[in-house]
Design a protein around this motif. Structure first.
Motif, PDB file in Angstrom:
ATOM      1  N   SER A   1       5.893  -2.825  -2.722  1.00 21.36           N
ATOM      2  CA  SER A   1       4.882  -2.026  -3.426  1.00 21.36           C
ATOM      3  C   SER A   1       3.479  -2.367  -2.943  1.00 21.36           C
ATOM      4  O   SER A   1       2.634  -1.476  -2.764  1.00 21.36           O
ATOM      5  CB  SER A   1       4.974  -2.263  -4.937  1.00 21.36           C
ATOM      6  N   SER A   2       3.218  -3.650  -2.718  1.00 20.93           N
ATOM      7  CA  SER A   2       1.892  -4.046  -2.243  1.00 20.93           C
ATOM      8  C   SER A   2       1.655  -3.532  -0.834  1.00 20.93           C
ATOM      9  O   SER A   2       0.553  -3.080  -0.497  1.00 20.93           O
ATOM     10  CB  SER A   2       1.738  -5.573  -2.285  1.00 20.93           C
TER      11      SER A   2
ATOM     12  N   GLN B   1      -0.748   3.517   2.018  1.00 22.32           N
ATOM     13  CA  GLN B   1      -1.207   4.822   1.547  1.00 22.32           C
ATOM     14  C   GLN B   1      -2.727   4.927   1.554  1.00 22.32           C
ATOM     15  O   GLN B   1      -3.282   6.029   1.569  1.00 22.32           O
ATOM     16  CB  GLN B   1      -0.626   5.129   0.158  1.00 22.32           C
ATOM     17  N   LYS B   2      -3.421   3.811   1.573  1.00 23.70           N
ATOM     18  CA  LYS B   2      -4.874   3.849   1.693  1.00 23.70           C
ATOM     19  C   LYS B   2      -5.287   4.353   3.075  1.00 23.70           C
ATOM     20  O   LYS B   2      -6.334   4.978   3.248  1.00 23.70           O
ATOM     21  CB  LYS B   2      -5.458   2.459   1.444  1.00 23.70           C
TER      22      LYS B   2
ATOM     23  N   VAL C   1       3.404   9.221   0.941  1.00 21.13           N
ATOM     24  CA  VAL C   1       3.854   9.047  -0.443  1.00 21.13           C
ATOM     25  C   VAL C   1       4.948  10.039  -0.816  1.00 21.13           C
ATOM     26  O   VAL C   1       6.018   9.647  -1.320  1.00 21.13           O
ATOM     27  CB  VAL C   1       2.670   9.158  -1.422  1.00 21.13           C
TER      28      VAL C   1
ATOM     29  N   TYR D   1       1.058   0.258  -1.060  1.00 15.11           N
ATOM     30  CA  TYR D   1      -0.292   0.549  -1.544  1.00 15.11           C
ATOM     31  C   TYR D   1      -1.301   0.480  -0.399  1.00 15.11           C
ATOM     32  O   TYR D   1      -2.169   1.348  -0.253  1.00 15.11           O
ATOM     33  CB  TYR D   1      -0.668  -0.448  -2.635  1.00 15.11           C
ATOM     34  N   GLN D   2      -1.155  -0.547   0.424  1.00 12.36           N
ATOM     35  CA  GLN D   2      -2.074  -0.704   1.554  1.00 12.36           C
ATOM     36  C   GLN D   2      -1.877   0.412   2.586  1.00 12.36           C
ATOM     37  O   GLN D   2      -2.842   0.924   3.146  1.00 12.36           O
ATOM     38  CB  GLN D   2      -1.853  -2.074   2.210  1.00 12.36           C
TER      39      GLN D   2
END
Length: 276
Positions: free
Chosen positions: A67-68, A74-75, A81, A71-72
């Motif tokens: 997940s971490s 998708q930035k 996503v 998150y990075q």
């Protein structure tokens, strides 16, 4: 039961598995499972029990770690996503089924088949002339997504890995994803898919009472210590992925695929080096 060296080992697992997860879009289970197995057996846990707890705990750790990394990713790349979630919807169900299968039957034949596929994909990444992202073999429609997501999910639950090691080459070859898009999509996928496998390992291990401070086949001590380091390292690895040339990423990923193939046919280089 647990020594200082045991806890140090968990910290090192978190650092290396987390970095690999973010960089390559994999869960890191290919590192966490054999290394946790070594730590458990080194403190006297029965090997068969040690393996089941290593598999279950690996899937639990993969969820926050991936997940971490997701998150990075998708930035940097918002397009990962939706396909990641679509694949994961079916991957969760496959992961649950895979975990059940792992508990009731041997997977030797499947492992040999998977190992052969991994060798082929690794060679294609190293020496193939196909350019990922240019030509898809099949459409990214609901039926194809369901089949791919479910099958990768089964592998995830069966082997205690996030499934990214299989998903990435699959969606590059079948759906024409570029490697960097596949890595980001995989991070999203495995963050969800590991949930299905985790539930099955908790459920099948509830009556076993395997080791202190555990829920089913999940060690809470291992989970907490490894996650403390794997989550930030996954973010570091994800950032680095966008700074490396795609050719170098392919080479690194191919090496990981070859390692996994060798491991599946019964020769784990890490295990041999560590003496188990």
């Amino acid at each position: 039961m647990f020594s200082i060296s045991f806890f140090i080992g968990l910290v090192l697992i978190g650092i290396f598995a987390g970095f690999a997860s973010g960089l390559l879009g994999v869960g890191g289970g290919f590192l966490m499972v054999p290394l946790q197995f070594f730590l458990f057996t080194s403190v006297g846990v029965d090997p068969s029990l040690a393996m089941m707890v290593s598999l279950g705990t690996s899937l639990a750790i993969i969820i926050p770690t991936a997940s971490s990394g997701a998150y990075q990713h998708q930035k940097k790349n918002k397009s990962i996503v939706k396909p990641g979630i679509r694949l994961a919807i079916f991957g969760i169900l496959g992961g649950f089924c895979g975990g059940i299968i792992a508990n009731i039957s041997p997977s030797g034949i499947l492992q040999i088949i998977f190992a052969g596929l991994l060798f082929i994909v690794a060679l294609d990444m190293l020496f193939g002339y196909r350019n990922d992202g240019e030509k898809a073999l099949i459409d990214f429609n609901i039926l194809n997504v369901a089949i791919v997501g479910f099958l990768i999910g089964i592998i995830s639950g069966l082997l205690g890995v996030g499934g990214g090691i299989f998903l990435i080459p699959t969606i590059c070859i079948l759906f024409g994803f570029s490697l960097i898009d596949a890595i980001g999509t995989s991070s999203v996928f495995i963050a969800f898919t590991a949930i299905g496998g985790l539930i099955s390992y908790i459920y099948t291990g509830l009556g076993v009472n395997p080791i202190p401070y555990s829920v089913g086949y999940v060690s809470l001590i291992n989970f907490v210590l490894i996650v403390m380091f794997s989550v930030p390292m996954a973010m570091v690895g994800a950032k680095l992925a966008y700074k490396m040339p795609e050719k170098r990423l392919k080479q690194i990923f191919a090496i990981v695929l070859i390692y996994m193939a060798i491991k599946m046919i019964g020769f784990d280089p890490i295990s041999i080096l560590l003496g188990f």
